[in-house]
Design an enzyme around this catalytic site. Sequence first.
Site, PDB file in Angstrom:
ATOM      1  N   GLU A   1      64.110  -3.743  34.597  1.00  0.00           N
ATOM      2  CA  GLU A   1      64.116  -3.985  33.153  1.00  0.00           C
ATOM      3  C   GLU A   1      64.579  -5.402  32.817  1.00  0.00           C
ATOM      4  OE1 GLU A   1      62.734  -2.351  30.912  1.00  0.00           O
ATOM      5  OE2 GLU A   1      62.289  -0.510  31.981  1.00  0.00           O
TER       6      GLU A   1
ATOM      7  N   CYS B   1      46.652  -1.187  23.230  1.00  0.00           N
ATOM      8  CA  CYS B   1      46.917  -1.807  21.927  1.00  0.00           C
ATOM      9  C   CYS B   1      47.539  -3.185  22.168  1.00  0.00           C
ATOM     10  CB  CYS B   1      47.849  -0.925  21.095  1.00  0.00           C
ATOM     11  SG  CYS B   1      47.913  -1.429  19.367  1.00  0.00           S
TER      12      CYS B   1
ATOM     13  N   CYS C   1      40.517  -0.489  20.832  1.00  0.00           N
ATOM     14  CA  CYS C   1      40.617   0.716  19.999  1.00  0.00           C
ATOM     15  C   CYS C   1      39.678   1.823  20.466  1.00  0.00           C
ATOM     16  CB  CYS C   1      40.349   0.363  18.536  1.00  0.00           C
ATOM     17  SG  CYS C   1      41.530  -0.833  17.883  1.00  0.00           S
TER      18      CYS C   1
ATOM     19  N   CYS D   1      41.419   4.039  22.780  1.00  0.00           N
ATOM     20  CA  CYS D   1      42.785   4.396  22.384  1.00  0.00           C
ATOM     21  C   CYS D   1      42.902   5.884  22.072  1.00  0.00           C
ATOM     22  CB  CYS D   1      43.196   3.583  21.157  1.00  0.00           C
ATOM     23  SG  CYS D   1      44.879   3.949  20.652  1.00  0.00           S
TER      24      CYS D   1
ATOM     25  N   CYS E   1      45.110   6.375  13.684  1.00  0.00           N
ATOM     26  CA  CYS E   1      45.721   5.038  13.578  1.00  0.00           C
ATOM     27  C   CYS E   1      45.687   4.540  12.121  1.00  0.00           C
ATOM     28  CB  CYS E   1      44.984   4.054  14.480  1.00  0.00           C
ATOM     29  SG  CYS E   1      45.597   2.360  14.309  1.00  0.00           S
TER      30      CYS E   1
HETATM   31  S1  SF4 Z   1      43.492   2.433  17.418  1.00  0.00           S
HETATM   32 FE1  SF4 Z   1      45.333   1.561  16.527  1.00  0.00          FE
HETATM   33  S2  SF4 Z   1      46.954   1.990  18.016  1.00  0.00           S
HETATM   34 FE2  SF4 Z   1      44.992   2.250  19.063  1.00  0.00          FE
HETATM   35  S3  SF4 Z   1      44.526   0.264  20.008  1.00  0.00           S
HETATM   36 FE3  SF4 Z   1      43.540   0.276  17.981  1.00  0.00          FE
HETATM   37  S4  SF4 Z   1      45.066  -0.659  16.644  1.00  0.00           S
HETATM   38 FE4  SF4 Z   1      46.160  -0.028  18.499  1.00  0.00          FE
END
Ligand code: SF4
Length: 320
Positions: free
Chosen positions: A53, A209, A216, A219, A225
Amino acid sequence: MIRIAREPRRTARATLPGVRRFADTVLDWYGTAARDLPWRRPGVPAWAVLVSEIMLQQTPVARVLPAYEAWLARWPTPADCAAAPSGEAVRMWGKLGYPRRALRLHEAAQAIVDRHGGVVPAELDELLALPGVGAYTARAVAAFAYGRRHPVVDTNVRRVVARAVLGQGDPGPPSTARDLSAVAALLPADAARAARFGVASMELGALVCTARTPRCADCPVLASCAWRAAGCPRYEGPTRRPQRFAGTDRQVRGLLLDVLRAADGPVSAAALDAVWSLDAQRARALDGLVADGLVDPLPDGTFALPGHQSSTGVPISSRE
Ligand code: SF4
């Protein structure tokens, strides 16, 4: 008397079912997408988690991996590290950058030996009292090494929460209280799942992200989101400027330390003079290293990493 550090309460913004869904989704994704990193493996000692860390602050994973392996191969316990001269910690830090972290980690190892019998503590207050251990690192060690339920907030987590939950493209300048509160609102009730959620949300920010080009389409929380739902509004608030490196005192400090790390003992002023042609800047950088305790000026005009022998054989300072 031990002061009990209190974690922030949940904010009103997140509803309980929404929080559960968000955490479950991120945890499920992590189960399939997580990188296999040595400090995340089962049974990794808390000392290894602490080392990782501290090294990972401001340094990418790829550069940390070899330094982490070498550090733990040499010093598998805090006692091993504490017994070495502090200059050896600076040497082992290599090219990770921000080498004051090496001194603080060495001091933390000494404090762990002196105050905790050589065992990295699990309590937040005790971790926060260690040299070089701040709000993020203390919670990361408590969560990842000991499975404690704490919000763990790094840059990646701040970005994920800003976008997915708060609907902002950028988290803006950090605020420890506000950031901890925002992440505390998302933590699963179960301690083990909360600890895993910390590393999972960090991984989501690191792999999907990302700061410049969020992926996205890949994601797991795309459907919920807030930033995407709002049409990805441009962030208008204050941001941090990226720091320049070339030509800065930081670069000169790094070059001076390279010379000292490569040497078995003290080096001459002439050897240091050779690394940078601008006298005033080189002198300022060297003065800064001395002031930070990263370099010892010796009576004979040579320089050494702290805790090493002078060229006349006189020990400077050492616990060995
Ligand atoms: S959907 Fe939202 S949380 Fe997911 S990568 Fe895109 S901006 Fe980031």
